[in-house]
Design a protein around this motif. Structure first.
Motif, PDB file in Angstrom:
ATOM      1  N   ARG A 231       0.882  -1.130   0.166  1.00 36.95           N
ATOM      2  CA  ARG A 231      -0.239   0.160   0.017  1.00 36.95           C
ATOM      3  C   ARG A 231       0.855   1.411   0.084  1.00 36.95           C
ATOM      4  O   ARG A 231       0.507   2.255  -0.703  1.00 36.95           O
ATOM      5  CB  ARG A 231      -0.784   0.000   1.062  1.00 36.95           C
ATOM      6  CG  ARG A 231      -2.120   1.062   1.513  1.00 36.95           C
ATOM      7  CD  ARG A 231      -1.527   2.217   2.264  1.00 36.95           C
ATOM      8  NE  ARG A 231      -1.032   1.849   3.527  1.00 36.95           N
ATOM      9  CZ  ARG A 231      -0.069   2.332   4.202  1.00 36.95           C
ATOM     10  NH1 ARG A 231      -0.034   3.825   3.654  1.00 36.95           N
ATOM     11  NH2 ARG A 231       0.074   2.270   5.329  1.00 36.95           N
ATOM     12  N   GLU A 235       0.857   3.889  -3.249  1.00 31.64           N
ATOM     13  CA  GLU A 235       0.654   5.377  -2.796  1.00 31.64           C
ATOM     14  C   GLU A 235       1.769   6.198  -3.124  1.00 31.64           C
ATOM     15  O   GLU A 235       1.752   7.372  -3.810  1.00 31.64           O
ATOM     16  CB  GLU A 235       0.466   5.909  -1.362  1.00 31.64           C
ATOM     17  CG  GLU A 235      -1.261   4.961  -1.021  1.00 31.64           C
ATOM     18  CD  GLU A 235      -1.592   5.147   0.238  1.00 31.64           C
ATOM     19  OE1 GLU A 235      -2.831   4.977   0.597  1.00 31.64           O
ATOM     20  OE2 GLU A 235      -0.731   5.418   1.065  1.00 31.64           O
ATOM     21  N   ASN A 238       1.666   7.023  -6.457  1.00 30.82           N
ATOM     22  CA  ASN A 238       0.343   7.577  -7.020  1.00 30.82           C
ATOM     23  C   ASN A 238      -0.677   6.748  -7.435  1.00 30.82           C
ATOM     24  O   ASN A 238      -1.501   7.127  -8.338  1.00 30.82           O
ATOM     25  CB  ASN A 238       0.439   8.961  -7.781  1.00 30.82           C
ATOM     26  CG  ASN A 238       1.162  10.264  -6.964  1.00 30.82           C
ATOM     27  OD1 ASN A 238       1.032  10.296  -5.886  1.00 30.82           O
ATOM     28  ND2 ASN A 238       2.105  10.798  -7.833  1.00 30.82           N
ATOM     29  N   PRO A 240      -3.820   4.786  -6.341  1.00 31.40           N
ATOM     30  CA  PRO A 240      -4.769   4.784  -5.411  1.00 31.40           C
ATOM     31  C   PRO A 240      -5.106   3.232  -4.755  1.00 31.40           C
ATOM     32  O   PRO A 240      -5.151   2.453  -5.720  1.00 31.40           O
ATOM     33  CB  PRO A 240      -6.219   5.368  -5.999  1.00 31.40           C
ATOM     34  CG  PRO A 240      -6.003   5.277  -7.575  1.00 31.40           C
ATOM     35  CD  PRO A 240      -4.436   5.237  -7.904  1.00 31.40           C
ATOM     36  N   ASN A 242      -7.819   1.178  -2.549  1.00 33.21           N
ATOM     37  CA  ASN A 242      -9.298   0.990  -2.179  1.00 33.21           C
ATOM     38  C   ASN A 242      -9.277   0.593  -0.644  1.00 33.21           C
ATOM     39  O   ASN A 242      -9.614  -0.322  -0.376  1.00 33.21           O
ATOM     40  CB  ASN A 242     -10.012   0.193  -3.236  1.00 33.21           C
ATOM     41  CG  ASN A 242     -11.556   0.254  -3.147  1.00 33.21           C
ATOM     42  OD1 ASN A 242     -11.821   0.786  -2.247  1.00 33.21           O
ATOM     43  ND2 ASN A 242     -12.117  -0.366  -3.879  1.00 33.21           N
ATOM     44  N   ASN A 256     -15.785   6.415  -8.153  1.00 37.21           N
ATOM     45  CA  ASN A 256     -15.022   7.510  -8.157  1.00 37.21           C
ATOM     46  C   ASN A 256     -13.907   7.451  -9.392  1.00 37.21           C
ATOM     47  O   ASN A 256     -13.216   6.829  -9.250  1.00 37.21           O
ATOM     48  CB  ASN A 256     -14.203   8.069  -6.661  1.00 37.21           C
ATOM     49  CG  ASN A 256     -13.228   9.008  -6.582  1.00 37.21           C
ATOM     50  OD1 ASN A 256     -12.382   9.109  -7.552  1.00 37.21           O
ATOM     51  ND2 ASN A 256     -13.473   9.707  -5.544  1.00 37.21           N
ATOM     52  N   ASP A 258     -11.215   8.811  -9.573  1.00 34.78           N
ATOM     53  CA  ASP A 258      -9.564   8.965  -9.405  1.00 34.78           C
ATOM     54  C   ASP A 258      -9.358   7.442  -8.777  1.00 34.78           C
ATOM     55  O   ASP A 258      -8.284   7.083  -8.875  1.00 34.78           O
ATOM     56  CB  ASP A 258      -9.399   9.839  -8.398  1.00 34.78           C
ATOM     57  CG  ASP A 258      -9.522  11.275  -9.037  1.00 34.78           C
ATOM     58  OD1 ASP A 258      -9.456  11.318 -10.360  1.00 34.78           O
ATOM     59  OD2 ASP A 258      -9.707  12.264  -8.414  1.00 34.78           O
ATOM     60  N   ASN A 259     -10.287   7.114  -7.798  1.00 31.14           N
ATOM     61  CA  ASN A 259      -9.650   5.721  -7.009  1.00 31.14           C
ATOM     62  C   ASN A 259     -10.249   4.618  -7.708  1.00 31.14           C
ATOM     63  O   ASN A 259      -9.849   3.706  -7.130  1.00 31.14           O
ATOM     64  CB  ASN A 259     -10.443   6.129  -5.800  1.00 31.14           C
ATOM     65  CG  ASN A 259      -9.675   7.000  -5.060  1.00 31.14           C
ATOM     66  OD1 ASN A 259      -8.282   7.167  -5.219  1.00 31.14           O
ATOM     67  ND2 ASN A 259     -10.018   7.784  -3.895  1.00 31.14           N
ATOM     68  N   ASP A 260     -11.125   4.598  -8.559  1.00 31.99           N
ATOM     69  CA  ASP A 260     -11.636   3.276  -9.001  1.00 31.99           C
ATOM     70  C   ASP A 260     -10.649   2.580  -9.748  1.00 31.99           C
ATOM     71  O   ASP A 260     -10.642   2.854 -10.952  1.00 31.99           O
ATOM     72  CB  ASP A 260     -13.027   3.565  -9.698  1.00 31.99           C
ATOM     73  CG  ASP A 260     -13.898   2.392  -9.814  1.00 31.99           C
ATOM     74  OD1 ASP A 260     -14.927   2.473 -10.315  1.00 31.99           O
ATOM     75  OD2 ASP A 260     -13.279   1.195  -9.523  1.00 31.99           O
ATOM     76  N   LYS A 261     -10.220   1.347  -9.086  1.00 31.23           N
ATOM     77  CA  LYS A 261      -9.240   0.878 -10.175  1.00 31.23           C
ATOM     78  C   LYS A 261      -9.894  -0.170 -11.223  1.00 31.23           C
ATOM     79  O   LYS A 261      -9.406  -0.513 -12.312  1.00 31.23           O
ATOM     80  CB  LYS A 261      -8.426  -0.112  -9.216  1.00 31.23           C
ATOM     81  CG  LYS A 261      -9.044  -1.333  -8.509  1.00 31.23           C
ATOM     82  CD  LYS A 261      -7.884  -1.908  -7.934  1.00 31.23           C
ATOM     83  CE  LYS A 261      -8.405  -3.131  -7.344  1.00 31.23           C
ATOM     84  NZ  LYS A 261      -8.800  -2.965  -5.652  1.00 31.23           N
ATOM     85  N   GLY A 281      -6.818   8.467   1.927  1.00 34.31           N
ATOM     86  CA  GLY A 281      -5.428   7.800   1.942  1.00 34.31           C
ATOM     87  C   GLY A 281      -5.360   7.049   3.338  1.00 34.31           C
ATOM     88  O   GLY A 281      -6.392   7.360   4.133  1.00 34.31           O
TER      89      GLY A 281
END
Lengths: 287, 176
Positions: A231, A235, A238, A240, A242, A256, A258-261, A281
């Motif tokens: 993790r 990070e 950069n 993200p 979950n 989202n 930005d964060n939705d892999k 984060g």
């Protein structure tokens, strides 16, 4: 000349002659006559066969009732704590089966005693056992969880419930403990084989893959890296991660960008709900 | 009597056919008697135990499993009964302040045959007599005798060889 054999024969003969004969006395004893009477418990051959059949039938019935018949799992919870533990639940959310991968035999054995517990209880029990086994501690505080179900609504509800309960539960028990939502959905055969070759579950493999794709490193480099360290590295790049937060409590999860892999993974779009809005984060998790 | 024939008689006896008793008795009486005698060191008491052993054997035969050697099973009964009798007797003798005699040592009214055996073994110490009887009459191995007497195997082997030497010497003197 007296050799050993001659002497032995001589002694045996003398001993035999010196042995008293009590045969008559034995036969005169009333107990000798009694020995001739068949015991009332002595079985006839047919009774013996009948008894054998009866015993075999009872054993067969006992065996049948004890054999675990495979029950169709309605939902499955995947918990990656290195080992990976898969827990199957029936339609009523009762635990029906546990499977451990990558040396989780002890946890599997412990969890099997708790069949019938709900998925939240099961996860909490598993966390307690993992802490006991030192698989979860301040140096290794992350737990990776995903859910699959035949019913997509059920899956969403379970994910929501897990996101609302488990992070706090982990945080209360492990210093810096937190939960990451894993992605176990629809791995390709190749992906499963690669994860398996690296002796890990798909959820962990996918985290590593994201990192490797960015850094160009060899995936094997991270084979033994704990989820928490992964993790950190993600990070740092950069990428993200979950992590459910306070804003991610029951209610329909939503995407989202930005964060939705899953947005990056077209294969999973149909099955995996996106993470909630504003996922913070690791600083946002309960310490 | 060979093992196979004895097994046949024992099986028949187990089924309640007492006509096979004589064969079983003849094949085993020496072992039973000397097992009792080695524990009790008293011929008349050993004779009583011998009788009791066969009656007990008939009573317990339904529980006998043919996988076990019959003679070993029977002599175990004899040994257990002898130990019980020995303990009872020890308590009685303690009260009467008497002393237990050695093997073939204390019988005033010993039979002619017993007297002959006693004379034959007279040159031996009590332990040597024990080893010779166990090995020659009961057919036990030195290793098993060592376990029974709680002595090292080497000691038993040495005692046996020593006893043989004495017996050879005595036989030579008798011939001369």
């Amino acid at each position: 000349m007296h050799n050993e054999k001659t002497i032995k024969n001589h002694i045996y003969d003398a001993a035999e002659k010196a042995t008293p004969d009590v045969n008559r006395n034995i036969k005169a004893d009333p107990r000798f006559k009694q020995a001739q009477k068949p015991s009332p418990f002595r079985k006839s051959p047919s009774l013996r066969v009948a008894t054998t059949i009866f015993v075999v039938a009872i054993a067969f019935i006992v065996l049948l009732t004890n054999i675990e018949r495979p029950i169709d799992a309605y939902s499955t919870v995947y918990v990656e704590i290195n080992p990976l533990i898969e827990m199957d639940f029936d339609e009523n959310d009762d635990l029906i089966a546990v499977r451990a991968h990558y040396s989780g035999d002890q946890l599997e054995h412990q969890m099997r005693k708790h069949k019938g517990t709900t998925y939240i209880e099961s996860i909490e029990l598993l966390i307690d056992y993992a802490i006991e086994a030192e698989l979860l501690d301040e140096n290794n505080p992350a737990i990776l969880i995903d859910v699959d179900s035949k019913d997509l609504n059920k899956r969403d509800a379970m994910q929501g419930m897990i996101a609302s309960r488990v992070p706090d539960f982990v945080a209360e028990r492990v210093q810096g403990g937190y939960m990451i939502r894993g992605n176990q959905q629809n791995p390709s055969d190749e992906e499963s084989a690669r994860a398996n070759a690296m002796n890990m579950g798909v959820m962990r493999y996918r985290l590593i893959q994201q990192l490797v794709e960015k850094t160009g490193e060899d995936a094997q480099t991270y084979a033994d890296t704990p989820v928490d360290r992964l993790r950190e590295k993600l990070e740092a790049q950069n990428i993200p991660v979950n992590i459910p937060s306070m804003t991610d409590r029951p209610g329909p999860p939503h995407s989202n960008g930005d964060n939705d892999k899953d947005d990056r993974d077209d294969d999973n779009d149909d099955h995996t709900p996106g993470p909630p809005d504003g996922i913070p984060g690791p600083g946002g998790r309960t310490p | 009597m060979d093992e196979k024939t004895l097994t046949h008689h024992v099986k028949a006896l187990k089924k309640g056919n007492l006509s096979h008793f004589d064969a079983v008795y003849e094949a085993t009486r020496v072992q039973v008697y000397y097992t009792a005698l080695l524990v009790l060191k008293d011929e008349s008491l050993a004779e009583d135990i011998m009788q009791e052993t066969y009656l007990k054997m008939l009573e317990s035969l339904p529980s006998y499993r043919p996988k076990q050697k019959f003679v070993a099973w029977l002599t175990t009964i004899a040994r257990n009964l002898s130990i019980n009798a020995y303990n009872r007797r020890k308590r009685e003798l303690y009260l009467e302040d008497e002393k237990v005699e050695g093997l073939f040592g204390g019988q005033q009214d010993a039979s002619e045959n017993t007297y002959y055996l006693a004379q034959l073994l007279a040159v031996l110490s009590d332990d040597e007599k024990h080893v010779i009887i166990e090995h020659v009459v009961l057919g036990k191995k030195h290793k098993d005798i060592a376990t029974t007497l709680q002595k090292p195997l080497g000691t038993i082997t040495w005692m046996y060889q020593n006893a043989l030497k004495k017996l050879r010497r005595k036989a030579g003197e008798d011939d001369a």
